[in-house]
Design a protein around this motif. Structure first.
Motif, PDB file in Angstrom:
ATOM      1  N   GLU A  76      15.671   4.550  -1.950  1.00 41.15           N
ATOM      2  CA  GLU A  76      15.852   5.855  -1.333  1.00 41.15           C
ATOM      3  C   GLU A  76      14.512   6.578  -1.148  1.00 41.15           C
ATOM      4  OE1 GLU A  76      19.598   4.711  -3.475  1.00 41.15           O
ATOM      5  OE2 GLU A  76      17.443   4.693  -3.926  1.00 41.15           O
ATOM      6  N   ILE A  77      13.641   6.460  -2.139  1.00 38.32           N
ATOM      7  CA  ILE A  77      12.349   7.149  -2.066  1.00 38.32           C
ATOM      8  C   ILE A  77      11.472   6.554  -0.971  1.00 38.32           C
ATOM      9  CG2 ILE A  77      10.188   7.536  -3.319  1.00 38.32           C
ATOM     10  CD1 ILE A  77      11.868   7.835  -5.869  1.00 38.32           C
ATOM     11  N   MET A  78      11.448   5.232  -0.858  1.00 37.39           N
ATOM     12  CA  MET A  78      10.643   4.593   0.187  1.00 37.39           C
ATOM     13  C   MET A  78      11.138   4.999   1.579  1.00 37.39           C
ATOM     14  SD  MET A  78       8.153   2.912  -1.130  1.00 37.39           S
ATOM     15  CE  MET A  78       7.645   2.182   0.417  1.00 37.39           C
ATOM     16  N   THR A  88       8.984  -3.651  -4.787  1.00 38.71           N
ATOM     17  CA  THR A  88       7.570  -3.514  -5.152  1.00 38.71           C
ATOM     18  C   THR A  88       7.335  -2.192  -5.854  1.00 38.71           C
ATOM     19  OG1 THR A  88       6.923  -4.857  -3.241  1.00 38.71           O
ATOM     20  CG2 THR A  88       5.224  -3.482  -4.241  1.00 38.71           C
ATOM     21  N   LEU A  89       7.970  -1.141  -5.372  1.00 37.56           N
ATOM     22  CA  LEU A  89       7.830   0.178  -5.993  1.00 37.56           C
ATOM     23  C   LEU A  89       8.319   0.165  -7.435  1.00 37.56           C
ATOM     24  CD1 LEU A  89       7.180   3.197  -5.770  1.00 37.56           C
ATOM     25  CD2 LEU A  89       9.480   3.556  -4.855  1.00 37.56           C
ATOM     26  N   GLY A 119       0.804  -1.212   0.000  1.00 33.78           N
ATOM     27  CA  GLY A 119       0.000   0.000   0.000  1.00 33.78           C
ATOM     28  C   GLY A 119       0.839   1.264   0.000  1.00 33.78           C
ATOM     29  N   SER A 120       1.939   1.270   0.730  1.00 29.82           N
ATOM     30  CA  SER A 120       2.801   2.449   0.754  1.00 29.82           C
ATOM     31  C   SER A 120       3.468   2.684  -0.597  1.00 29.82           C
ATOM     32  CB  SER A 120       3.858   2.301   1.852  1.00 29.82           C
ATOM     33  OG  SER A 120       4.651   1.141   1.640  1.00 29.82           O
ATOM     34  N   TYR A 154      10.043   0.824   6.052  1.00 32.74           N
ATOM     35  CA  TYR A 154       9.354   0.529   4.791  1.00 32.74           C
ATOM     36  C   TYR A 154      10.343   0.252   3.647  1.00 32.74           C
ATOM     37  CZ  TYR A 154       4.909   1.939   6.838  1.00 32.74           C
ATOM     38  OH  TYR A 154       3.784   2.012   7.627  1.00 32.74           O
ATOM     39  N   ALA A 155      11.625   0.171   3.930  1.00 27.55           N
ATOM     40  CA  ALA A 155      12.630  -0.069   2.890  1.00 27.55           C
ATOM     41  C   ALA A 155      12.409  -1.373   2.132  1.00 27.55           C
ATOM     42  CB  ALA A 155      14.031  -0.047   3.507  1.00 27.55           C
TER      43      ALA A 155
END
Length: 424
Positions: free
Chosen positions: A321-323, A337-338, A257-258, A331-332
């Motif tokens: 890095e963005i997560m 998944t991202l 979800g994140s 949340y790393a």
């Protein structure tokens, strides 16, 4: 002067819609970060599961009528068919509200089913309070878009609820996921009430003076294929979350979800544009201005390509890095998944103008068929990949479904274009 005024009105609508879209996406993004940081990945997964279920059910409760109204309201306005427009608005409210009440009762029964896992039952129970206000709010958004108030519909649908929840998080009155969902439901109900008043004010006074005379049975038949296409798309967007909870637990749901919420930003420019363009494409098709319709579709497609690909590349390259920057080190693990979801959202962004064109041309059946096929592929792969790969597996399943939908829509639009040229 008429064409000049029409172009000025269209430009103003597009600019205001984009401004509203940017504002609401920023609010949703801030709300997501605050909720995710306030809760653990498991708690955020519970919040995501509950809100995802509620939104899916609320969209389904519309039975395709919100999409139909965004197409028919401009046509009836252009024809000054006030009696049909009043009937459409009346029956739209009856259908949406009745279906939402029935859906809420069904979900309540499922949450109390003895065989349901406790955490899933809790998530469904939390979703109950969101279904009816969300269904009404979504219908009002489409009605306001048809009434030439798309920006206002977006602000009330996607701006007011996250703004109130952000304020609650900042002052510290949200203790857990349950509190967050209840506050979101209350704010959504307030937004739906405001949208109802806005729709009444945006509708020509001639509508309320005219007798309600329409074809609700015909409209229901027209709405059903749109429901199939919309439902397939929505289920595919949220199926990963719905299946991750029972198959892999709420922690994996939180990771997915994140990451999904970050990639959701990729599609907002196209969604905002097509909120304005779908009614315009319908008017162009209804008035026989096919050349203008194809030009508008071409420009929309170029815009979708230009606004989705660069953002997706950045999300893919700097995923870890963005997560971490957005949600924190916990949340790393969602970085991989991202990466996959960035590609998924690019295909989704390119599909948005295609879907609008098909709907505007009365090709709702084709839209529904390809969406159903994509849904079936996504569901089948979810069963195989989630167990082995968790959130990353769910993202790969979404990629396969999105690719099938985009390919099918492109093939159908190519056929439509060739047919249109033959008629010319």
């Amino acid at each position: 002067m008429g064409p000049i005024i029409a172009r000025a009105r269209s430009s103003h609508a597009i600019v205001s819609t984009f401004a509203a879209g940017i504002a609401t996406r920023l609010l949703i993004f801030v709300m997501t970060i605050l909720v995710a940081r306030h809760l653990s990945p498991e708690g955020y997964g519970q919040f995501t599961f509950a809100t995802g279920c509620a939104m899916l059910i609320a969209q389904t409760a519309g039975l395709g009528w919100p999409m139909l109204m965004s197409r028919l309201i401009p046509s009836f306005r252009a024809q000054s068919d006030w009696s049909s427009l009043r009937s459409l608005l009346r029956w739209g409210d009856i259908v949406v509200l009745s279906a939402a009440v029935v859906a809420t009762a069904i979900v309540a029964s499922l949450s109390l089913f003895p065989g349901a896992r406790s955490e899933i039952a809790i998530g469904l129970g939390m979703a109950l309070v969101l279904i009816i206000p969300s269904a009404i709010n979504l219908a009002r958004r489409s009605q306001l878009a048809g009434a030439r108030r798309p920006a206002l519909g977006i602000l009330l649908d996607e701006g007011v609820p996250p703004l109130i929840l952000i304020a609650a998080l900042v002052i510290g009155v949200v203790a857990d996921a349950r509190h967050a969902v209840i506050l979101l439901a209350i704010s959504t109900a307030l937004a739906a009430a405001a949208a109802t008043v806005a729709l009444w004010r945006a509708t020509p006074r001639e509508v309320w003076a005219a007798p309600a005379q329409g074809q609700p049975a015909v409209w229901m038949g027209m709405a059903f294929p749109l429901l199939l296409g919309l439902l397939s798309k929505l289920v595919m967007d949220r199926m990963d979350i719905l299946m991750l909870g029972p198959l892999a637990g709420f922690e994996e749901t939180g990771y997915y979800g994140s990451a999904y919420r970050l990639t959701y930003l990729v599609t907002f420019p196209q969604v905002m544009l097509m909120t304005v363009m779908t009614p315009m494409l319908s008017e162009m098709h209804a008035s026989g201005r096919l050349a203008a319709m194809w030009r508008a579709f071409g420009l929309s497609s170029i815009f979708a390509l230009a606004t989705s690909v660069p953002a997706s590349i950045l999300l893919f390259i700097f995923s870890d890095e963005i997560m971490t920057l957005a949600y924190g080190a916990q949340y790393a693990p969602a970085g991989s998944t991202l990466q996959v979801l960035a590609i998924v959202q690019t295909l989704t962004a390119l599909s948005i103008p295609c879907a609008s064109l098909l709907i505007a041309n009365g090709q709702g059946r084709s839209y529904g068929v390809f969406s159903l096929l994509g849904l079936a592929v996504n569901a089948g792969l979810n069963l195989v990949l989630i167990d082995a790969m968790g959130a990353a597996g769910a993202a790969l399943a979404s990629l396969a479904g999105a690719a099938l939908i985009f390919s099918g829509q492109g093939w159908q639009i190519l056929k439509l274009y060739r047919t249109s040229n033959m008629k010319d």
